[in-house]
Design an enzyme around this catalytic site. Structure first.
Site, PDB file in Angstrom:
ATOM      1  N   HIS A 184       0.849  -1.066   0.128  1.00 16.83           N
ATOM      2  CA  HIS A 184      -0.047   0.027   0.025  1.00 16.83           C
ATOM      3  C   HIS A 184       0.626   1.126   0.128  1.00 16.83           C
ATOM      4  O   HIS A 184       0.595   2.326  -0.664  1.00 16.83           O
ATOM      5  CB  HIS A 184      -1.047   0.119   1.117  1.00 16.83           C
TER       6      HIS A 184
ATOM      7  N   ASP B 241      -6.436   5.834   2.566  1.00 11.11           N
ATOM      8  CA  ASP B 241      -6.271   4.366   1.935  1.00 11.11           C
ATOM      9  C   ASP B 241      -7.641   3.868   2.502  1.00 11.11           C
ATOM     10  O   ASP B 241      -8.160   4.123   3.653  1.00 11.11           O
ATOM     11  CB  ASP B 241      -5.101   3.657   2.746  1.00 11.11           C
TER      12      ASP B 241
END
Ligand code: UDX
Length: 455
Positions: free
Chosen positions: A20, A112
């Protein structure tokens, strides 16, 4: 949004794992190149290398998840996520206040979707909120259908038909959909990503429109989806941009001695094996991989993270030292871009998949968990850039199947088709981030909105 007088400032909030951090940092670099100030929020100091030049345009700041690195390792998701939400919301709010006091007011939080509370923090502080999905649009459709109650997994037996997607078998679904016991909390994490997304100002996806047109168009009906990938450093898309070679922030220390070794190999001869930053393979799987490498006789470069090294068959590297190399972490992009790599045995993590598509390396997919089975299905049947290896001993893929798959992508009849597709996807992914390409336009639209409305 009001017209901003100062240079717009985005705070980027990635979930703190390598898969990520990489795409969100690379997205940050693209924004910075278009005049946006970036603050990148992580949990602790990460490795950077001398040639990571992003530091002049991107400041890295730390927030808290309520753990130390020692206690974090032992925490299970059902306990970790609420603790992170509490400590993270507080420390993120404090960070945004601190930046404001220093004259660096934040305009937008790009969060995120594994941390949906990032949107609540942005809204509480009167800021713009933009979601960032690190997995593909196709995988997002599966989780969104579950979130909306459009897919009932209790009745999934054979095939699943969802809008925008090819027919999927049960084994093509993300692992957490049918197995919620092995990794408690993961299913909820993935489905809860959509909490509030329909109200976020933008919903970025690390994908390329041309790779997933139907899926992207379907998702666009419900949220402001913008594909912005591939988020790989520019040098691999345009050789003139030498300064942007690595992602830049690593949880692992890369060992680049392998690049020297690669120089000594012949074009398209090497098998590269990596299962990303999280997979914990069964010991028998390591035995099957080692046997496969011996049987093919081809040179290999195998990434075995230090936490996995004890599972290697005893004496394997003594026997195979003339044939290949094992490293604990490598500069994967440089490796995939090297012309000696002929095949990538991969877990089909979404970053690895996009990297191999963008750099034209055919894959043998050995999915381990999460979205990887769905990515492997697309690699084989939609993008036709590789094959998925089938397990034959429980979850373990045996060496006979692996040898078959390696031969198929390196020398079989289908290897020519994959070679042609490799050139096609390479061009297409490059085109998406070139000026005026589908991803570049989406990034520009966001930047123009932050700058005051004009696109
Ligand atoms: C996780 C999930 O497991 C995956 O399913 C999801 O799609 C993304 O998040 P991970 O398993 O680490 O990611 O795999 P992947 O998505 O492939 O990301 C790994 C990253 O680490 C890639 O960007 C790759 O280039 C990099 N890498 C990997 C290295 O730089 N060096 C290595 O030796 C191995």
């Amino acid at each position: 949004m009001e017209k901003t007088q100062h240079k717009p400032h985005c705070l980027i909030l990635p979930y703190p794992i390598q898969g990520h951090i990489n795409p969100m940092l690379q997205f940050s670099k693209r924004l910075a190149a278009k005049g946006i100030t970036i603050t990148f929020a992580v949990l602790e100091n990460l490795h950077t290398s001398a040639d990571d030049e992003f530091s002049s345009s991107i400041s890295v700041e730390t927030i808290s998840d309520g753990y130390t690195s020692a206690t974090r390792a032992a925490a299970l998701l059902p306990e970790y996520l609420p603790t992170f939400q509490k400590a993270g919301s507080e420390s993120l709010t404090q960070l945004i206040e601190k930046l404001r006091e220093r004259g660096r007011a934040v305009d937008c939080v790009v969060y995120d979707t594994f941390l949906p509370w990032g949107l609540a923090v942005a809204r509480n502080m009167g800021l713009f909120g933009a979601a960032f999905f690190t997995q593909s649009c196709s995988v997002n459709i599966i989780y969104y259908s579950l979130f909306k109650g459009l897919l009932n997994v209790e009745v999934v037996e054979r095939e699943v038909l969802l809008p925008g997607l090819p027919e999927l078998g049960a084994s093509d679904l993300p692992s957490f959909v049918l197995d919620r016991e092995t990794h408690p909390g993961s299913f909820e994490l993935l489905v809860d990503q959509f909490e509030g997304v329909e109200d976020s100002n933008f919903a970025f996806v690390n994908s390329v429109y041309e790779l997933e047109e139907e899926a992207t168009d379907w998702l666009k009906k419900f949220m402001s989806v913008k594909t912005i990938g591939p988020t790989i450093p520019s040098m691999y898309l345009d050789k003139r941009l030498q300064h942007d070679k690595n992602y830049g922030l690593s949880l692992f220390k890369p060992d680049d001695t392998c690049m020297k070794w690669l120089q000594q190999q012949s074009p398209k001869s090497v098998i590269y094996i990596s299962f990303g930053s999280m997979a914990k393979l069964e010991e028998q799987q390591m035995v099957e991989l080692a046997t496969t490498l011996k049987l093919t006789g081809k040179p290999f470069l195998w990434v075995v993270r230090s936490s996995e090294a004890s599972k290697l068959p005893q004496g394997f590297m003594d026997e195979a030292s003339d044939q290949g190399l094992i490293v604990s972490w490598c500069p994967q992009l440089e490796v995939l871009a090297h012309d000696t790599i002929g095949c990538f045995i991969t877990h089909c993590g979404w970053n690895s998949t996009l990297e191999a598509l963008s750099l034209g390396v055919p894959m043998v997919g050995v999915p381990w968990w999460s979205d990887q089975a769905t990515n492997a299905k697309f690699v084989m049947d939609v993008w036709k850039m590789g094959v998925r290896a089938c397990p034959d001993k429980g979850d373990v893929v045996g060496h006979e199947e692996l040898v078959r798959c390696v031969k198929c992508v390196m020398e079989g009849e289908r290897s020519e088709e994959m070679r042609l597709n490799a050139m096609k996807w390479k061009e297409l992914t490059k085109g998406a981030v070139d000026e005026g390409g589908s991803s570049d336009k989406n990034i520009q639209e966001f930047v123009s909105t932050l700058m005051g409305g004009e696109t």
